[in-house]
Write a protein that holds these residues in place. Sequence first.
Motif, mmCIF file in Angstrom:
data_model
loop_
_atom_site.group_PDB
_atom_site.id
_atom_site.type_symbol
_atom_site.label_atom_id
_atom_site.label_comp_id
_atom_site.label_asym_id
_atom_site.label_seq_id
_atom_site.Cartn_x
_atom_site.Cartn_y
_atom_site.Cartn_z
ATOM 1 N N ASN A 22 0.816 -1.212 0.000
ATOM 2 C CA ASN A 22 0.000 0.000 0.000
ATOM 3 C C ASN A 22 0.852 1.265 0.000
ATOM 4 N N LEU A 23 1.967 1.256 0.723
ATOM 5 C CA LEU A 23 2.867 2.410 0.706
ATOM 6 C C LEU A 23 3.435 2.613 -0.688
ATOM 7 N N SER A 24 3.833 1.535 -1.348
ATOM 8 C CA SER A 24 4.395 1.636 -2.695
ATOM 9 C C SER A 24 3.392 2.236 -3.670
ATOM 10 N N TYR A 32 5.663 9.494 -7.655
ATOM 11 C CA TYR A 32 7.018 8.982 -7.489
ATOM 12 C C TYR A 32 7.178 7.642 -8.200
ATOM 13 N N SER A 33 8.368 7.395 -8.728
ATOM 14 C CA SER A 33 8.674 6.076 -9.290
ATOM 15 C C SER A 33 9.095 5.168 -8.139
ATOM 16 N N VAL A 34 8.507 3.976 -8.098
ATOM 17 C CA VAL A 34 8.685 3.087 -6.949
ATOM 18 C C VAL A 34 9.022 1.682 -7.419
ATOM 19 N N CYS A 35 9.947 1.045 -6.698
ATOM 20 C CA CYS A 35 10.214 -0.387 -6.900
ATOM 21 C C CYS A 35 10.022 -1.086 -5.556
ATOM 22 N N ASN A 80 3.286 4.021 -11.895
ATOM 23 C CA ASN A 80 4.648 4.320 -11.431
ATOM 24 C C ASN A 80 5.259 3.253 -10.530
ATOM 25 N N VAL A 81 4.610 2.097 -10.401
ATOM 26 C CA VAL A 81 5.073 1.081 -9.459
ATOM 27 C C VAL A 81 5.589 -0.159 -10.194
ATOM 28 N N HIS A 82 6.814 -0.567 -9.819
ATOM 29 C CA HIS A 82 7.398 -1.820 -10.312
ATOM 30 C C HIS A 82 7.610 -2.772 -9.146
ATOM 31 N N ASP A 113 12.667 6.606 -7.453
ATOM 32 C CA ASP A 113 12.599 7.574 -6.356
ATOM 33 C C ASP A 113 12.570 6.873 -5.007
ATOM 34 N N PHE A 114 11.850 5.749 -4.955
ATOM 35 C CA PHE A 114 11.750 4.974 -3.720
ATOM 36 C C PHE A 114 11.902 3.492 -4.033
#
Length: 245
Positions: A22-24, A32-35, A80-82, A113-114
């Motif tokens: 959920n945070l991602s 933000y781009s997130v992995c 934006n999530v991987h 980014d994260f």
Amino acid sequence: MGRLISIASGKGGTGKTTVTANLSIALGKMGYSVCAIDADLTMANLSLVMGIDDAYTTIHDVLAGRATINESIYATTYENVHLIPASIDWEHVIRADPRKLPNVIRPLKNSFDFVIIDSPAGLQMDAMNAMLSGEEVLLVTNPEISCVTDTMKVGIVLRKAGLVVLGFVLNRYGRSENDIPPDVAEEVMEIPLLAVIPEDPSVREATLEGVPVVEYRPNSEGAKSFMELAERIARISGFKARVMR
């Protein structure tokens, strides 16, 4: 330069994977781009929570020297999530070398980014390798005294190991009349309380559907709490590390 954040706890079953997912996605919604990485090498389930169940290449293949980290990254249906999934079969587990985790994960901060790392609970070697892959840590606990004290111990160890402890999440609050109040939990933990996630049936329903609650039911109390957590993480991550160092 991106941020590397380990999600950690002193006990299993506190909801680290739910928080990670959920945070991602909440950070992704903010642009933000997130992995997100499933670094729980023996009890992997982040990919199921995030709706990916057919991954061919996983973090286990990377740790076994059979693939590069970039080959294990999958785009999700969330903006934006991987995701870097983990395998669930024992053959992959025994071939993977968890000691390689920090070296394979840390370069990802140049691409996202994260980077959010779902770590095993406790202080065993597998857990330590996963948690020390991050530069910052977000602790997750439930409102029970044994869980709070065990998670506090993990925070102390990680701080001594050089990680910046951003704060903690009090997850599934309101299940029982005997729940430790948030202010008491914060006093025991001696670190900032960043979010209280209420006991919300929507969170359980979302998990069963394989869709994190911030996407499944964004107006629910649980989803709103996760979005508030993401906003706080975006505000303090990196800044707190610079101040404390």
